[in-house]
Design an enzyme around this catalytic site. Structure first.
Site, PDB file in Angstrom:
ATOM      1  CG  ASP A  13      65.896  73.637 104.940  1.00 11.62           C
ATOM      2  OD1 ASP A  13      66.549  74.063 103.966  1.00 11.62           O
ATOM      3  OD2 ASP A  13      66.403  73.434 106.064  1.00 11.62           O
ATOM      4  CB  ILE A  14      66.349  73.808  99.185  1.00  9.70           C
ATOM      5  CG1 ILE A  14      66.504  73.085  97.849  1.00  9.70           C
ATOM      6  CG2 ILE A  14      67.616  74.544  99.588  1.00  9.70           C
ATOM      7  CD1 ILE A  14      66.597  74.008  96.643  1.00  9.70           C
ATOM      8  CG  ASN A  27      78.134  85.724  96.757  1.00 12.13           C
ATOM      9  OD1 ASN A  27      79.306  85.488  96.466  1.00 12.13           O
ATOM     10  ND2 ASN A  27      77.670  85.606  97.991  1.00 12.13           N
ATOM     11  N   GLY A  35      70.927  83.745 103.435  1.00 17.54           N
ATOM     12  CA  GLY A  35      69.822  83.076 102.747  1.00 17.54           C
ATOM     13  C   GLY A  35      70.064  81.594 102.525  1.00 17.54           C
ATOM     14  CB  VAL A  36      68.882  79.367  99.804  1.00 18.75           C
ATOM     15  CG1 VAL A  36      69.514  79.833  98.530  1.00 18.75           C
ATOM     16  CG2 VAL A  36      68.551  77.905  99.745  1.00 18.75           C
ATOM     17  CG  ASP A  37      75.560  80.989  99.267  1.00 17.62           C
ATOM     18  OD1 ASP A  37      76.020  79.839  99.207  1.00 17.62           O
ATOM     19  OD2 ASP A  37      76.215  82.007  98.931  1.00 17.62           O
ATOM     20  CB  SER A 127      67.201  86.556  91.866  1.00 14.50           C
ATOM     21  OG  SER A 127      68.472  86.485  91.278  1.00 14.50           O
ATOM     22  CB  THR A 128      62.667  85.361  94.958  1.00 13.56           C
ATOM     23  OG1 THR A 128      62.908  84.135  95.663  1.00 13.56           O
ATOM     24  CG2 THR A 128      62.397  85.084  93.502  1.00 13.56           C
ATOM     25  N   GLY A 129      65.201  86.561  97.194  1.00 13.22           N
ATOM     26  CA  GLY A 129      65.403  86.940  98.590  1.00 13.22           C
ATOM     27  C   GLY A 129      66.230  88.210  98.658  1.00 13.22           C
TER      28      GLY A 129
HETATM   29  N1  AR6 Z   1      65.275  76.465 101.479  1.00 14.04           N
HETATM   30  C1  AR6 Z   1      64.550  76.909 100.428  1.00 14.04           C
HETATM   31  N2  AR6 Z   1      64.436  78.209 100.111  1.00 14.04           N
HETATM   32  C2  AR6 Z   1      65.066  79.105 100.896  1.00 14.04           C
HETATM   33  C3  AR6 Z   1      65.840  78.731 102.023  1.00 14.04           C
HETATM   34  C4  AR6 Z   1      65.939  77.328 102.299  1.00 14.04           C
HETATM   35  N3  AR6 Z   1      66.658  76.863 103.318  1.00 14.04           N
HETATM   36  N4  AR6 Z   1      66.344  79.866 102.588  1.00 14.04           N
HETATM   37  C5  AR6 Z   1      65.893  80.906 101.864  1.00 14.04           C
HETATM   38  N5  AR6 Z   1      65.115  80.455 100.851  1.00 14.04           N
HETATM   39  P1  AR6 Z   1      68.232  84.182  98.914  1.00 14.04           P
HETATM   40  P2  AR6 Z   1      69.073  85.509  96.418  1.00 14.04           P
HETATM   41  C6  AR6 Z   1      64.442  81.214  99.786  1.00 14.04           C
HETATM   42  O1  AR6 Z   1      68.279  85.465  99.648  1.00 14.04           O
HETATM   43  O2  AR6 Z   1      67.907  86.421  96.484  1.00 14.04           O
HETATM   44  C7  AR6 Z   1      73.170  85.174  99.658  1.00 14.04           C
HETATM   45  O3  AR6 Z   1      73.840  85.939 100.612  1.00 14.04           O
HETATM   46  C8  AR6 Z   1      64.132  82.671 100.062  1.00 14.04           C
HETATM   47  O4  AR6 Z   1      62.901  82.809 100.749  1.00 14.04           O
HETATM   48  O5  AR6 Z   1      68.804  82.991  99.573  1.00 14.04           O
HETATM   49  O6  AR6 Z   1      69.398  84.845  95.109  1.00 14.04           O
HETATM   50  C9  AR6 Z   1      74.079  84.798  98.500  1.00 14.04           C
HETATM   51  O7  AR6 Z   1      75.408  84.586  98.927  1.00 14.04           O
HETATM   52  C10 AR6 Z   1      64.055  83.220  98.644  1.00 14.04           C
HETATM   53  O8  AR6 Z   1      62.758  83.025  98.084  1.00 14.04           O
HETATM   54  O9  AR6 Z   1      68.996  84.296  97.475  1.00 14.04           O
HETATM   55  C11 AR6 Z   1      73.961  86.001  97.609  1.00 14.04           C
HETATM   56  O10 AR6 Z   1      74.822  87.036  98.025  1.00 14.04           O
HETATM   57  C12 AR6 Z   1      65.034  82.352  97.845  1.00 14.04           C
HETATM   58  O11 AR6 Z   1      65.328  81.232  98.690  1.00 14.04           O
HETATM   59  C13 AR6 Z   1      72.534  86.432  97.790  1.00 14.04           C
HETATM   60  O12 AR6 Z   1      72.154  85.961  99.081  1.00 14.04           O
HETATM   61  C14 AR6 Z   1      66.328  83.048  97.485  1.00 14.04           C
HETATM   62  O13 AR6 Z   1      66.722  83.909  98.527  1.00 14.04           O
HETATM   63  C15 AR6 Z   1      71.608  85.794  96.769  1.00 14.04           C
HETATM   64  O14 AR6 Z   1      70.326  86.321  96.897  1.00 14.04           O
END
Ligand code: AR6
Length: 178
Positions: A13-14, A27, A35-37, A127-129
């Site tokens: 977890d970051i 975003n 997600g991570v945000d 971007s990978t989520g």
């Molecule tokens: N720690 C590390 N990595 C993580 C964590 C964490 N706690 N949670 C998810 N990941 P994403 P995006 C990974 O969807 O694709 C949001 O709603 C996850 O497995 O968080 O850039 C924003 O507001 C994936 O590999 O980000 C935007 O609208 C990576 O983090 C949108 O999502 C990114 O996944 C951005 O989408």
């Protein structure tokens, strides 16, 4: 220190990373999301959102943070000192400039880290989520851009790739030759 030793790979977890800055896959609204945000704002508390709102109120960012750019805020209650927010591209099949925009996210974030002379920066797989960027291509871009930047910059001294899932961990291991 060699480039190889300045890059680390951690699965987890970051939000719990004790680093100078963690990078948020945000975003353009900069007001939080999933997600991570979502995890960063949840764990970091309202101080991060308050600073994001302040940034959004400046003339430069009235329309939002453009894809590929980055800004820096406090990390609130997180163990990190700062959060660098960057906006990755949504994957539209690869013909909408996604690769260049994703590379720009890494470069812009690293530029801010260098400007602030940060010791260590942790990146998620931008971007990978939710934004659906294919993980193999995204990992290749991330590693290429970080290596290129560290080769010509003293700061950040260390970059940590933080993977969440097993597939990403394997992909980064391959890219890093670990
Ligand atoms: N720690 C590390 N990595 C993580 C964590 C964490 N706690 N949670 C998810 N990941 P994403 P995006 C990974 O969807 O694709 C949001 O709603 C996850 O497995 O968080 O850039 C924003 O507001 C994936 O590999 O980000 C935007 O609208 C990576 O983090 C949108 O999502 C990114 O996944 C951005 O989408």
């Amino acid at each position: 220190m060699s480039i190889q030793t300045r890059i680390q790979l951690v699965q987890g977890d970051i939000t719990v990373q004790r680093v100078s800055a963690i990078v948020n896959a945000a975003n353009s609204d900069l007001l939080g999301g999933g997600g991570v945000d979502g995890a960063i704002h949840h764990a970091g508390g309202p101080a991060i959102l308050a600073e994001c709102r302040l940034i959004r109120s400046s003339p430069d960012y009235r329309a939002g943070l453009p894809t590929g750019q980055a800004v820096i805020t406090t990390a609130g209650n997180l163990p990190a000192e700062y959060v660098i927010h960057t906006v990755g591209p949504i994957w539209y099949g690869g013909y909408a400039g996604e690769a260049g925009l994703l590379a720009s996210c890494y470069r812009s974030s690293l530029h801010l880290a260098a400007e602030h002379k940060l010791e260590s920066v942790a990146f998620p797989g931008i971007s990978t989520g939710i934004f659906d960027y294919p993980k193999p291509e995204a990992a290749a871009i991330a590693v290429r851009e970080v290596r290129a930047f560290l080769a010509v910059n003293e700061y950040p001294r260390t970059v940590i790739f933080v993977t969440f899932d097993d597939e990403s961990q394997r992909l980064y291991q391959q890219e890093l030759g670990a």
